[in-house]
Design a protein around this motif. Structure first.
Motif, PDB file in Angstrom:
ATOM      1  N   GLU A 134      31.051  62.169  11.525  1.00  0.00           N
ATOM      2  CA  GLU A 134      32.194  62.734  11.325  1.00  0.00           C
ATOM      3  C   GLU A 134      32.295  64.211  12.174  1.00  0.00           C
ATOM      4  OE1 GLU A 134      33.055  62.781   7.012  1.00  0.00           O
ATOM      5  OE2 GLU A 134      34.167  60.553   7.333  1.00  0.00           O
ATOM      6  N   ILE A 135      32.016  64.369  13.389  1.00  0.00           N
ATOM      7  CA  ILE A 135      32.180  65.203  14.147  1.00  0.00           C
ATOM      8  C   ILE A 135      32.936  64.614  15.453  1.00  0.00           C
ATOM      9  CG2 ILE A 135      30.223  66.562  13.105  1.00  0.00           C
ATOM     10  CD1 ILE A 135      28.656  65.652  15.665  1.00  0.00           C
ATOM     11  N   PRO A 136      33.267  65.590  16.388  1.00  0.00           N
ATOM     12  CA  PRO A 136      34.058  65.188  17.487  1.00  0.00           C
ATOM     13  C   PRO A 136      33.386  64.195  18.636  1.00  0.00           C
ATOM     14  CG  PRO A 136      34.637  67.435  17.093  1.00  0.00           C
ATOM     15  CD  PRO A 136      33.396  67.330  16.293  1.00  0.00           C
ATOM     16  N   GLY A 137      34.095  63.713  19.168  1.00  0.00           N
ATOM     17  CA  GLY A 137      33.287  62.402  20.152  1.00  0.00           C
ATOM     18  C   GLY A 137      33.137  63.398  21.497  1.00  0.00           C
ATOM     19  N   HIS A 138      33.784  64.485  21.602  1.00  0.00           N
ATOM     20  CA  HIS A 138      33.497  65.349  22.936  1.00  0.00           C
ATOM     21  C   HIS A 138      32.599  66.676  21.898  1.00  0.00           C
ATOM     22  CE1 HIS A 138      36.871  64.062  25.208  1.00  0.00           C
ATOM     23  NE2 HIS A 138      35.766  63.630  25.830  1.00  0.00           N
ATOM     24  N   PRO A 139      31.375  66.984  22.501  1.00  0.00           N
ATOM     25  CA  PRO A 139      30.729  67.863  21.795  1.00  0.00           C
ATOM     26  C   PRO A 139      31.168  69.467  21.847  1.00  0.00           C
ATOM     27  CG  PRO A 139      29.765  67.633  24.050  1.00  0.00           C
ATOM     28  CD  PRO A 139      30.838  66.420  23.731  1.00  0.00           C
ATOM     29  N   VAL A 140      30.840  70.081  20.844  1.00  0.00           N
ATOM     30  CA  VAL A 140      31.224  71.522  20.688  1.00  0.00           C
ATOM     31  C   VAL A 140      31.004  72.421  21.856  1.00  0.00           C
ATOM     32  CG1 VAL A 140      31.139  73.773  19.331  1.00  0.00           C
ATOM     33  CG2 VAL A 140      31.364  71.442  18.143  1.00  0.00           C
ATOM     34  N   GLY A 141      31.755  72.934  22.548  1.00  0.00           N
ATOM     35  CA  GLY A 141      31.340  73.643  23.842  1.00  0.00           C
ATOM     36  C   GLY A 141      31.734  72.957  24.998  1.00  0.00           C
ATOM     37  N   MET A 142      32.245  71.997  24.821  1.00  0.00           N
ATOM     38  CA  MET A 142      32.823  70.932  26.054  1.00  0.00           C
ATOM     39  C   MET A 142      34.078  71.716  26.636  1.00  0.00           C
ATOM     40  SD  MET A 142      32.591  68.051  27.414  1.00  0.00           S
ATOM     41  CE  MET A 142      33.889  66.753  28.639  1.00  0.00           C
ATOM     42  N   PRO A 143      33.749  72.247  27.927  1.00  0.00           N
ATOM     43  CA  PRO A 143      34.720  72.792  28.686  1.00  0.00           C
ATOM     44  C   PRO A 143      35.747  71.923  29.197  1.00  0.00           C
ATOM     45  CG  PRO A 143      32.863  72.558  30.025  1.00  0.00           C
ATOM     46  CD  PRO A 143      32.358  71.767  28.772  1.00  0.00           C
ATOM     47  N   PHE A 144      37.045  72.358  29.358  1.00  0.00           N
ATOM     48  CA  PHE A 144      38.181  71.816  29.824  1.00  0.00           C
ATOM     49  C   PHE A 144      38.742  72.658  30.885  1.00  0.00           C
ATOM     50  CE2 PHE A 144      37.618  69.355  25.939  1.00  0.00           C
ATOM     51  CZ  PHE A 144      37.741  68.057  26.416  1.00  0.00           C
ATOM     52  N   LYS A 173      28.676  71.987  37.024  1.00  0.00           N
ATOM     53  CA  LYS A 173      27.376  72.387  36.435  1.00  0.00           C
ATOM     54  C   LYS A 173      27.652  72.560  34.911  1.00  0.00           C
ATOM     55  CE  LYS A 173      23.305  75.838  36.452  1.00  0.00           C
ATOM     56  NZ  LYS A 173      22.963  76.865  36.989  1.00  0.00           N
ATOM     57  N   GLU A 174      28.327  73.322  34.541  1.00  0.00           N
ATOM     58  CA  GLU A 174      28.646  73.477  32.872  1.00  0.00           C
ATOM     59  C   GLU A 174      28.871  72.066  32.353  1.00  0.00           C
ATOM     60  OE1 GLU A 174      31.375  76.390  30.140  1.00  0.00           O
ATOM     61  OE2 GLU A 174      32.002  76.153  32.258  1.00  0.00           O
ATOM     62  N   LEU A 175      29.827  71.400  32.912  1.00  0.00           N
ATOM     63  CA  LEU A 175      29.983  70.113  32.521  1.00  0.00           C
ATOM     64  C   LEU A 175      28.852  69.242  32.323  1.00  0.00           C
ATOM     65  CD1 LEU A 175      33.334  68.962  33.975  1.00  0.00           C
ATOM     66  CD2 LEU A 175      32.781  69.050  31.506  1.00  0.00           C
ATOM     67  N   GLU A 176      27.883  68.978  33.382  1.00  0.00           N
ATOM     68  CA  GLU A 176      26.895  68.297  33.463  1.00  0.00           C
ATOM     69  C   GLU A 176      25.864  68.938  32.449  1.00  0.00           C
ATOM     70  OE1 GLU A 176      26.327  67.226  38.125  1.00  0.00           O
ATOM     71  OE2 GLU A 176      25.622  69.194  37.412  1.00  0.00           O
ATOM     72  N   GLU A 177      25.637  70.054  32.156  1.00  0.00           N
ATOM     73  CA  GLU A 177      24.732  70.502  31.073  1.00  0.00           C
ATOM     74  C   GLU A 177      25.359  70.301  29.700  1.00  0.00           C
ATOM     75  OE1 GLU A 177      24.526  74.775  32.024  1.00  0.00           O
ATOM     76  OE2 GLU A 177      23.010  74.439  33.601  1.00  0.00           O
ATOM     77  N   THR A 178      26.667  70.337  29.582  1.00  0.00           N
ATOM     78  CA  THR A 178      27.077  70.137  28.280  1.00  0.00           C
ATOM     79  C   THR A 178      27.015  68.472  27.961  1.00  0.00           C
ATOM     80  OG1 THR A 178      28.783  71.864  28.502  1.00  0.00           O
ATOM     81  CG2 THR A 178      29.060  69.974  26.960  1.00  0.00           C
ATOM     82  N   ILE A 179      27.270  67.752  28.826  1.00  0.00           N
ATOM     83  CA  ILE A 179      27.177  66.344  28.571  1.00  0.00           C
ATOM     84  C   ILE A 179      25.641  65.818  28.357  1.00  0.00           C
ATOM     85  CG2 ILE A 179      27.456  63.915  29.520  1.00  0.00           C
ATOM     86  CD1 ILE A 179      29.876  65.308  28.352  1.00  0.00           C
ATOM     87  N   ALA A 229      23.193  67.659  27.196  1.00  0.00           N
ATOM     88  CA  ALA A 229      22.551  68.057  25.998  1.00  0.00           C
ATOM     89  C   ALA A 229      23.239  66.928  24.654  1.00  0.00           C
ATOM     90  CB  ALA A 229      23.113  69.529  25.745  1.00  0.00           C
ATOM     91  N   PHE A 230      24.330  66.537  25.036  1.00  0.00           N
ATOM     92  CA  PHE A 230      25.290  65.701  24.125  1.00  0.00           C
ATOM     93  C   PHE A 230      24.389  64.158  24.098  1.00  0.00           C
ATOM     94  CE2 PHE A 230      28.084  61.977  24.037  1.00  0.00           C
ATOM     95  CZ  PHE A 230      28.333  62.119  22.707  1.00  0.00           C
ATOM     96  N   LEU A 231      24.172  63.896  25.405  1.00  0.00           N
ATOM     97  CA  LEU A 231      23.598  62.590  25.560  1.00  0.00           C
ATOM     98  C   LEU A 231      22.072  62.577  24.648  1.00  0.00           C
ATOM     99  CD1 LEU A 231      24.693  61.320  28.950  1.00  0.00           C
ATOM    100  CD2 LEU A 231      25.351  60.650  26.882  1.00  0.00           C
ATOM    101  N   ASP A 232      21.514  63.724  25.352  1.00  0.00           N
ATOM    102  CA  ASP A 232      19.860  63.570  24.845  1.00  0.00           C
ATOM    103  C   ASP A 232      19.812  64.007  23.208  1.00  0.00           C
ATOM    104  OD1 ASP A 232      18.951  63.078  27.293  1.00  0.00           O
ATOM    105  OD2 ASP A 232      18.815  65.136  27.886  1.00  0.00           O
ATOM    106  N   GLY A 233      20.802  64.911  22.783  1.00  0.00           N
ATOM    107  CA  GLY A 233      20.799  65.474  21.237  1.00  0.00           C
ATOM    108  C   GLY A 233      21.192  64.323  20.692  1.00  0.00           C
TER     109      GLY A 233
END
Length: 223
Positions: free
Chosen positions: A144-154, A70-76, A78-82
């Motif tokens: 010039e920001i990361p390709g994975h969004p800030v807050g992306m959980p691993f 769920k956390e990954l889905e919400e992060t991605i 937000a990244f796609l839409d944003g």
């Protein structure tokens, strides 16, 4: 400004067209020109395309624990839409004309990698895969920001962070053997101490080994 020819939906579905687009993108030297060129292609996609990308990603990580998924889905999501909306807004406002700095030297290699990754026979899949790379490329080479969004959980609880003006990613140097990885092109720095800015709470050797293994098993959203 150098303007890329607009691609309608029919034109971006073919492998040949994607390869041509990547060659064009790799030839652009200024960040503003690249941003405008990416916008010309990205804005031919619809919100339904973003929705399908989310569905595809959800299926890819279906084996993860419900909370983590769920956390990954919400992060991605937000990244796609944003990112999509940011491109639309910047294009509408003419913001790309104000970005005159040169594109990173790594951009050319990135677009060649994208062309290779989108050259299979799965044309519908390639079209959405190309959009993913366009959005990530926009972040890395225009903003010039990361390709994975800030807050992306691993795995293990580590995330992409922005600290004291610098971006840190726990997998920045962990995925050079993944053909579609964003990591070699990302402006983020490797999070110090094997992925930790601070010592993890009860950070056992087992946890660190599990953390590294999971990075390879689930190199999230790298295709």
């Amino acid at each position: 400004m150098v303007k890329l020819l607009t691609f309608d939906k029919g034109k971006v579905t073919g492998t040949h067209s994607i390869a041509d687009a990547c060659r064009r993108l790799s030839s652009l030297l200024m960040r503003g020109d690249l941003g405008l060129a990416i916008a010309d292609i990205v804005l031919t996609y619809s919100p339904n395309d973003l929705k399908q990308m989310k569905v595809n990603f959800s299926g890819k990580i279906d084996s993860l624990s419900p909370d983590y998924k769920k956390e990954l889905e919400e992060t991605i999501a937000a990244f796609l839409d944003g990112t999509y909306q940011n491109i639309r807004l910047m294009n509408q406002q003419g913001s790309f004309a104000t970005i005159q700095e040169p594109v990173s030297d790594q951009a050319k290699e990135y677009w060649m990698m994208v062309a290779d990754q989108c050259s299979t026979g799965d044309i519908p899949g390639n079209r959405l895969r190309f959009l993913k790379f366009l959005l990530s490329g926009f972040c890395m080479f225009v903003q010039e920001i990361p390709g994975h969004p800030v807050g992306m959980p691993f795995p293990g609880g580590d995330k992409v962070d922005f600290i004291d003006g610098k971006y840190y990613c726990p997998v920045r140097t962990k995925a050079h053997d993944v053909d579609a990885a964003l990591c070699p092109f990302c402006p983020a720095e490797q999070t110090p101490d094997i992925g930790y800015l601070k010592p993890p709470v009860k950070g056992s050797k087992h946890r660190k080994q599990e953390y590294i293994k999971n990075i390879y098993d689930y190199h999230h959203f790298n295709g």
